[in-house]
Scaffold this active site. Sequence first.
Site, PDB file in Angstrom:
ATOM      1  N   SER A 209       0.947  -1.210   0.006  1.00 29.65           N
ATOM      2  CA  SER A 209      -0.116  -0.017   0.064  1.00 29.65           C
ATOM      3  C   SER A 209       0.839   1.186  -0.056  1.00 29.65           C
ATOM      4  O   SER A 209       1.554   1.421  -0.893  1.00 29.65           O
ATOM      5  CB  SER A 209      -0.868   0.003   1.152  1.00 29.65           C
ATOM      6  OG  SER A 209      -1.978   0.807   0.900  1.00 29.65           O
TER       7      SER A 209
ATOM      8  N   GLU B 202      -9.421  -5.491  -4.781  1.00 29.02           N
ATOM      9  CA  GLU B 202      -8.731  -4.563  -3.798  1.00 29.02           C
ATOM     10  C   GLU B 202      -9.881  -3.341  -3.774  1.00 29.02           C
ATOM     11  O   GLU B 202      -9.756  -2.608  -2.662  1.00 29.02           O
ATOM     12  CB  GLU B 202      -7.393  -4.065  -4.157  1.00 29.02           C
ATOM     13  CG  GLU B 202      -6.207  -5.077  -4.055  1.00 29.02           C
ATOM     14  CD  GLU B 202      -5.015  -4.580  -4.018  1.00 29.02           C
ATOM     15  OE1 GLU B 202      -4.314  -4.090  -2.905  1.00 29.02           O
ATOM     16  OE2 GLU B 202      -4.349  -4.578  -4.972  1.00 29.02           O
TER      17      GLU B 202
ATOM     18  N   HIS C  39      -7.622  -5.633  -0.541  1.00 25.28           N
ATOM     19  CA  HIS C  39      -6.442  -5.062  -0.216  1.00 25.28           C
ATOM     20  C   HIS C  39      -5.637  -5.561   1.104  1.00 25.28           C
ATOM     21  O   HIS C  39      -6.459  -5.839   2.091  1.00 25.28           O
ATOM     22  CB  HIS C  39      -6.767  -3.475   0.099  1.00 25.28           C
ATOM     23  CG  HIS C  39      -5.566  -2.564   0.171  1.00 25.28           C
ATOM     24  ND1 HIS C  39      -4.455  -2.439  -0.804  1.00 25.28           N
ATOM     25  CD2 HIS C  39      -5.260  -1.813   1.229  1.00 25.28           C
ATOM     26  CE1 HIS C  39      -3.682  -1.583  -0.473  1.00 25.28           C
ATOM     27  NE2 HIS C  39      -3.703  -1.230   0.688  1.00 25.28           N
TER      28      HIS C  39
END
Length: 602
Positions: A217, A345, A461
């Site tokens: 991320s 995600e 995610h």
Amino acid sequence: MMEASLTTVLFLACCFVPAFGDDSPFVTTSQGRIVGTTLQFRPEGRPELHGAVDAYLGIPYAEPPVGPLRLRPPVAKSWSGELQATKPGNPCPQPKMNWGKLTQISSLVEDCLVLDVFVPQQVPSGAAVLVFIHGGGYFMGQGTFKEFSPATTAAIGDVILVTMNYRLGALGFLSTGDDVIPGNFGLLDQQLALKWIRDNIQAFGGDPERVAIFGESAGSASVNHQMLSPGSAGLFRGAIMESGNVHSPWATIETEKARKIAFALGKLLGCERDTSEELLECLQKVEDIDYIIKSQQEGLAKEFGDAILLVPVVDGNFLPSPPAELYAKSAINDAVSIIGSNADEGNLWFTMLFPDISDEAPFINSTTYEAFGPIFESMISTEHIVTDAVKLMYTDPTCIDGPGCNYVEAISQMIGDFWFACPADKTARAYTQAGRKVYRYFMTHDPTTKISGPSWLKANHEEELPFVFGLPLVGLPSDDYPTTEDEVRMSIQTIKYWSNLAKTGNPNLSSLDAELTDEEIKTEWPLFTVEGLEYKDLTPDMLNGRGIKARECRFWNEFVPQLIKTAEDAKKCKESGSRWTQDGSSESETCTKDKCPEVPEK
């Protein structure tokens, strides 16, 4: 200190058992002796994987960034004598925000620039090194989570693993767009930690020439930033980007907007000033860290309508030019990369929008979808023709506007492609065209247990992290973690891929003189090429594929920018009575308002 002690207890739980006695491990660096602790790695039912890992926790790599050092580049830590590195250091100041099964420990302590080093006792001399840069939107997170023990990856991968803390939020990324508060302090912290590793990792048995950095991320975008920063050249030879890079719309901010945010935060904190110098002087004297955190999370979000505002900028130093310009000049540090994302995600957006997310997937009808229009416009474009094109691209043409039409999957895939998959495609192409080697992955496996929340989130995610950190082998310290034998195998293979990149620069090879078996050759991870678009599908079978979201990424990376420019040019033409050409010049003598292209209104 109570929180740090609790973290240690939970961190050492599960299959890691601390070894007590007078024979504590130690290393001798140029600064002094560092004493650590030994963890016995004993995954249940797997005696062939048993081993010991020496952990050195909370090693300071920079001076506490307080007083005159607040909102300034980090200064290398100076110390001598003996350092007891047996407990985790403080996380950097951040709000308490739990994410699924991960526990964020809130912190208000600025003395947080520390790193942890995990060394398998059987690791060979001159071992390869993996360095993890955590995510968290640049405003939360820590290098070592109690749910993810880096020692597992170190033990299975037979590598030294290092994690780090870096400054977050306003303290790490506030910028006035000039040399007074240039910003990017968190990225400079990361860079200084990498220099510490270069200068000291040999004392732990590591090879400073065989270092690979990896992040998830915002940590992944940070890895990408390190790839573009001249000051990071030579600090690593491998770079792994999991779900995020500089082209992700949340990963950078324009300098002009960053300056507005800086002075707005100053006003919230009682530091309403006219110049950058005056603002810096006032902010360095603010003592209430909790007030800083609350102001940046609540006050700025209310004023600017976004929760992620304090992010990297083009500062002319760490990042000398906009990423697109650096890509065009092939100004990319020399490293082999793994770049990827996960299949679902975009579901992250639902977890952000609905913090108390249900165990059942939401139903988003056409009315609710249209109500989200202003949000999508703020993320993508205020041009209605663009958001209409996005809707046309992602919604099911056999079910439009009917009462039974659920737009959840359409939104999920749209957000996932826009935020993660297609920025990754753009970066992979740029790296390849610059002569850098790239391996791509796409995780389509739907984990048995989700770290991010309910089961309907699928390959959401962050869901690759449990496999990177070996969670299927060891479970969670406080919760059940149902898994399968296939997922154990998938986790071991993922760790080997990541570790091999540090060892040899090739995820397929553990040593330069190794040969692949016939079975390995069948699923050898191929290099990414612009012609073939090769990638590895992260599942237990680890099969290869071609063209991750190829159609969607042409839409986002090629068509949408052209559509936005056409819409903007049409408006300029209407306003000026001139035809606007591709290079931005006007041809007023050949254009009248009635000859301008029409752009549909909503």
